[in-house]
Design an enzyme around this catalytic site. Sequence first.
Site, PDB file in Angstrom:
ATOM      1  N   CYS A 190     -40.140  36.542 -35.083  1.00 43.30           N
ATOM      2  CA  CYS A 190     -39.128  37.321 -34.369  1.00 43.30           C
ATOM      3  C   CYS A 190     -39.587  37.734 -32.975  1.00 43.30           C
ATOM      4  O   CYS A 190     -38.914  38.518 -32.311  1.00 43.30           O
ATOM      5  CB  CYS A 190     -38.761  38.570 -35.169  1.00 43.30           C
ATOM      6  N   ARG A 236     -30.976  39.291 -31.904  1.00 41.41           N
ATOM      7  CA  ARG A 236     -31.270  38.837 -33.267  1.00 41.41           C
ATOM      8  C   ARG A 236     -31.933  39.944 -34.085  1.00 41.41           C
ATOM      9  O   ARG A 236     -31.544  40.199 -35.237  1.00 41.41           O
ATOM     10  CB  ARG A 236     -32.183  37.619 -33.216  1.00 41.41           C
TER      11      ARG A 236
END
Length: 292
Positions: A190, A236
């Site tokens: 991430c 995200r």
Amino acid sequence: MDRIPVTPQFALPGLFNGRRLAVLAFASALLPTLYTLMNTLWATPDQEHGPIILVLVLWLFWRKRGALAALPDRSSGLGWAALLGFALSYGLGRSQGIYFLETGSFILLVSGWLLLEKGWAGVRVMWFPLFFMLYLLPLPGPVIDAITAGLKESVSHVAEAVLYWAGYPIARNGVVLNIGQYQLLVADACSGLNSMFSLSALGFLFVHITQPPHWWQRVIIILALLPIAFIANVVRVMALVLLTYYRGDAAGQGFMHTAAGLTVFVVALVLVGTLGEILMRMGRHATKRSLQ
């Protein structure tokens, strides 16, 4: 009349002259490398873009085949030096498990072949496919760790600030986000490094294919690639945090986790395309004004 004895001439066909045989022999090393990459690095989330980049590299070379064939044959001795560099780099990388050297050696192999066949003119024609091959190189682990650590911290900070501003009960401790009863760790995947790497490759490809007429258009698009990728990754992370907050930990870590990554990447590509279209229109408008 006496017959004059004719000594048979043994010459290799043009396709199988000495230098091409050497290149073909070296090129056979590609098969074990591809097999290794498919079963190691390219099988991981961090490097899963590798096969896509390889297909794009092959397409770029195929796209320029006509321009390369039109060049006169002109061999450069530096081609043999490039092949020697390939042999050394490949041998060291393969024997020691250094993927960066093993994969990067094929740039030297292709460069050597171009120099032996077409000289520097061939390298100039194929400069962009050669440059794009750099995206096949896996970054060394220490480099990835150093970059990822900073990106995770930045992504976590921005995501926390935006969600806190929006009124959500969120707090951050390093790269750990706490929202409600849930605690989420911003993992390496991430951090945004993968999306930045992939998006920058596609961005350079976009600029190369569309060929914006003005230099400032190309500069703006290239400079915007990394910020767009960073923003997309922040979105995200926020989406996953909110999904976990409203639907529970199982929803945030299940199928939607992968779907969020793919969706945001598509959004980033759309943003790049939209930016390119806006800049193209601005360029056409500026050209019309200059002609008036």
